[in-house]
Scaffold this motif. Structure first.
Motif, mmCIF file in Angstrom:
data_model
loop_
_atom_site.group_PDB
_atom_site.id
_atom_site.type_symbol
_atom_site.label_atom_id
_atom_site.label_comp_id
_atom_site.label_asym_id
_atom_site.label_seq_id
_atom_site.Cartn_x
_atom_site.Cartn_y
_atom_site.Cartn_z
ATOM 1 N N LYS A 97 0.830 -1.207 0.000
ATOM 2 C CA LYS A 97 0.000 0.000 0.000
ATOM 3 C C LYS A 97 0.872 1.268 0.000
ATOM 4 O O LYS A 97 0.822 2.105 0.912
ATOM 5 C CB LYS A 97 -0.970 0.003 1.184
ATOM 6 C CG LYS A 97 -1.972 -1.145 1.123
ATOM 7 C CD LYS A 97 -3.024 -1.061 2.193
ATOM 8 C CE LYS A 97 -3.982 0.079 1.948
ATOM 9 N NZ LYS A 97 -5.129 0.058 2.875
ATOM 10 N N ARG A 98 1.662 1.377 -1.056
ATOM 11 C CA ARG A 98 2.487 2.562 -1.216
ATOM 12 C C ARG A 98 2.697 2.831 -2.703
ATOM 13 O O ARG A 98 2.501 1.937 -3.541
ATOM 14 C CB ARG A 98 3.826 2.410 -0.510
ATOM 15 C CG ARG A 98 4.720 1.327 -1.067
ATOM 16 C CD ARG A 98 5.918 1.083 -0.167
ATOM 17 N NE ARG A 98 6.769 0.012 -0.684
ATOM 18 C CZ ARG A 98 7.654 -0.645 0.054
ATOM 19 N NH1 ARG A 98 7.823 -0.347 1.336
ATOM 20 N NH2 ARG A 98 8.388 -1.601 -0.474
ATOM 21 N N GLN A 111 9.017 7.207 -2.166
ATOM 22 C CA GLN A 111 7.801 6.416 -2.035
ATOM 23 C C GLN A 111 6.965 6.971 -0.905
ATOM 24 O O GLN A 111 7.467 7.673 -0.025
ATOM 25 C CB GLN A 111 8.137 4.950 -1.804
ATOM 26 C CG GLN A 111 8.989 4.669 -0.584
ATOM 27 C CD GLN A 111 9.429 3.219 -0.511
ATOM 28 O OE1 GLN A 111 9.616 2.552 -1.522
ATOM 29 N NE2 GLN A 111 9.587 2.719 0.707
ATOM 30 N N GLN A 112 5.677 6.658 -0.959
ATOM 31 C CA GLN A 112 4.765 7.176 0.064
ATOM 32 C C GLN A 112 3.637 6.173 0.270
ATOM 33 O O GLN A 112 3.108 5.606 -0.690
ATOM 34 C CB GLN A 112 4.209 8.542 -0.360
ATOM 35 C CG GLN A 112 3.344 9.206 0.697
ATOM 36 C CD GLN A 112 3.071 10.663 0.373
ATOM 37 O OE1 GLN A 112 3.970 11.370 -0.106
ATOM 38 N NE2 GLN A 112 1.861 11.119 0.635
ATOM 39 N N GLU A 113 3.253 5.962 1.518
ATOM 40 C CA GLU A 113 2.215 4.997 1.865
ATOM 41 C C GLU A 113 0.830 5.627 1.771
ATOM 42 O O GLU A 113 0.667 6.845 1.889
ATOM 43 C CB GLU A 113 2.454 4.466 3.276
ATOM 44 C CG GLU A 113 3.729 3.647 3.425
ATOM 45 C CD GLU A 113 3.920 3.139 4.840
ATOM 46 O OE1 GLU A 113 3.191 3.593 5.756
ATOM 47 O OE2 GLU A 113 4.805 2.271 5.038
ATOM 48 N N TYR A 114 -0.153 4.765 1.571
ATOM 49 C CA TYR A 114 -1.539 5.228 1.515
ATOM 50 C C TYR A 114 -2.459 4.243 2.237
ATOM 51 O O TYR A 114 -2.141 3.057 2.388
ATOM 52 C CB TYR A 114 -2.012 5.387 0.064
ATOM 53 C CG TYR A 114 -2.095 4.099 -0.726
ATOM 54 C CD1 TYR A 114 -3.226 3.296 -0.669
ATOM 55 C CD2 TYR A 114 -1.047 3.684 -1.553
ATOM 56 C CE1 TYR A 114 -3.306 2.102 -1.398
ATOM 57 C CE2 TYR A 114 -1.119 2.505 -2.282
ATOM 58 C CZ TYR A 114 -2.253 1.723 -2.202
ATOM 59 O OH TYR A 114 -2.336 0.550 -2.905
#
Length: 563
Positions: A97-98, A111-114
């Motif tokens: 979930k990124r 990168q970034q999580e969601y």
């Protein structure tokens, strides 16, 4: 409880709307919107009007109604949304979930999580696979950069000849924009007609009008772009014709941007768009999609369609934005594919099904064509031509096409509302619409159109349209064709199809000039066929058994006329 992490991929229409809706429903969510390009919330449907000089300030395409530019600073200060521009999402890692991204300006990657993610990646212009496509002077009108390029051409005034490739919405609006710049234009369309969402007879009226502004070529595609030293000099068509030009604008439709979604295992439909349910949710429950990258259902046929319209993108984005916060409380049921465009002094558009689409869907339907004015002539009334489609057994409205110099948008809004509500012809014939001479006729054009349809469905008269009459003429069918206009109108312009002129006011005095055989097929008409209808009813009263009214009259005749 940790704040919900929302990532929005795409910063044009659907993405910003989704982000704004999510923020309004959750003031604590961490919302990040990534945009591949440098601009946000572009009013892309306004590009042709900026290019054409209808307005000169570029930022009007990016501003809020109060004149504030929607840039990253605005999104953070006004909405608490982090907007990251010039940054492309390169991968969606569903398992962790990124997302992974790269900034094309700085080269920075990360990168970034969601928790929830929405894909609003839009669509990419189609380009013809022909030699010379990379020559300087070939462009689309899809991005702010395209608009800047064409506006600069307009302002410099150096280019004198251009070709617009594609006779759809964007192509025709681009044609008008470049015409305003004083450029000599040729419009090229591969298919037999312009505006493919219209039926041929309606599209032909548009083509006839546009030929007064530019050279229009149909049923001929591009074979090659010809140039010297990397610069465009001519467009070669499939029939060998070469059109000298210094600019070519390609407007042959778009295809959904689905690469990112496909690589992530998001389900793609048969039409090439991302599949979503009525909540704009993909096959991954934490990932939503909205806008031009999606397939959505047609509410009349039930089949999926691609509908790359700015208004729908905003509506879909709003639904997705709510559902990412509230948990699928909002629904987007689908579309009836309402579309409109401005072409010089004309408007043209459709809502619902065309005659061709109704046949493809298997409906048993009736068609009616009406030509009348949007308001009284003494108030500057302008002509409208509407083609209405309704189911025979139930009278349910299926579609309406409207064009002309009159107020087309009002008519389409009426029909779109009625079709969405599954109304019938009977529901419209006594509609209580606003009336005053500055705004409409006492019997609005839409209501008059429903009257024509009602009269046909109740068999009060038989109608015949232009293509049907032309086929009979080509077959050499025996007919008596009655033009009921005045002599001055007849001298100014006539169809030239063997008609006999008997003004409607003289008809009762000239019965002896009519065929004596009451079984003779008689076609009546006038400028808009109101007098033609009056004549038909009179003839039926005399016992004539085969009388037909040419629907729309001279105004809706799509073939050459005699002047």
């Amino acid at each position: 409880m940790a704040n919900k992490k929302i990532i929005v991929i795409g910063g044009s229409s659907a993405g910003p709307k989704a982000a704004a809706r999510a923020r309004r429903l959750d003031q604590n969510a961490e919302i990040t919107m990534f945009q591949k390009g440098p601009d946000l919330s572009m009013a892309s449907c306004g590009f042709p009007y900026y290019v054409g000089g209808v307005f000169d300030e570029r930022n009007k395409l990016l501003n809020t109604p109060t004149g504030v530019v929607r840039d990253p600073k605005f999104y953070w200060n006004a909405k608490g949304i982090k907007a990251v521009i010039n940054t492309e999402i390169t991968r969606i890692d569903r398992e962790n979930k990124r997302v992974e991204y790269i900034n094309h300006q700085t080269g920075e990657s990360g990168q970034q999580e969601y928790d929830k993610l929405i894909i609003a990646t839009g669509a990419t212009p189609n380009m013809p696979p022909v030699p010379g496509i990379n020559l300087e002077g070939i462009t689309t009108l899809q991005s702010m950069q395209d608009a800047d390029y064409l506006r600069n051409i307009r302002d410099e005034g150096k280019i004198k000849k251009a070709v617009v490739i594609g006779g759809g919405l964007i192509g025709i609006e681009t044609l008008e924009a470049l015409h305003l710049a004083g450029i000599e234009l040729t419009l090229v369309e591969l298919f037999p007609q312009l505006l493919s969402f219209l039926d041929w007879d309606m599209a032909k009226l548009i083509e006839n009008y546009l030929k007064t502004k530019a050279n229009v070529i149909t049923q001929n595609g591009v074979a090659e772009f010809i140039g010297t030293n990397g610069k465009l000099e001519a467009v070669k068509l499939q029939n060998g014709t070469q059109i000298p030009c210094e600019l070519a604008v390609v407007a042959i439709g778009v295809k959904p941007n689905i690469k990112l979604a496909r690589e992530a295992g998001i389900e793609i439909g048969q039409l090439g768009g991302i599949l979503v349910n009525q909540h704009m949710q993909t096959n991954d429950p934490d990932i939503y999609a909205a806008g031009d990258c999606c397939e959505i259902p047609n509410l009349i046929t039930g089949k999926n369609v691609l509908a790359p319209y700015g208004d729908l993108a905003n509506l879909e984005g709003r639904v997705a934005g709510e559902n990412m916060i509230m948990g699928n409380t909002a629904k987007f049921p689908g579309t009836i594919q309402t579309g409109i465009c401005k072409l010089f002094d004309y408007g043209a558009g459709i809502t619902g099904l065309s005659e061709i689409k109704a046949k493809e869907a298997g409906f048993d339907f009736e068609v009616a064509v009406n030509a009348s004015f949007d308001k009284p002539k003494f108030m500057g009334g302008q002509l409208l031509i509407t083609k209405l489609i309704a189911e025979k057994n139930t009278g349910q409205l299926l579609g309406a096409q409207c064009l002309g110099p009159g107020e087309v948008s009002k008519q389409l809004a009426i029909w779109a509302t009625a079709i969405k509500a599954k109304q019938t012809v009977e529901d419209i014939v006594c509609s209580d619409l606003p009336y005053a001479p500055p705004f409409s006729m006492a019997v609005d054009h839409s209501i008059a159109t429903s009257h024509v349809m009602e009269n046909k469905m109740r068999r009060f008269f038989k109608g015949i349209n232009g293509p049907q009459l032309k086929e009979k003429l080509d077959n050499g069918d025996a007919m008596f064709i009655l033009d009921t206009r005045g002599p001055d109108e007849y001298e100014n312009m006539r169809l030239g199809i063997g008609e006999t002129l008997i003004p409607v006011g003289m008809l009762r005095k000239r019965v002896e000039d009519l065929p004596q055989d009451k079984n003779t097929e008689i076609i009546t008409y006038c400028q808009i066929s109101l007098r033609g209808y009056e004549a038909a009813m009179f003839l039926q009263g005399l016992g004539y058994k085969n009388v037909k009214v040419l629907e729309g009259g001279v105004a809706a005749w799509p073939y050459p006329k005699e002047k």
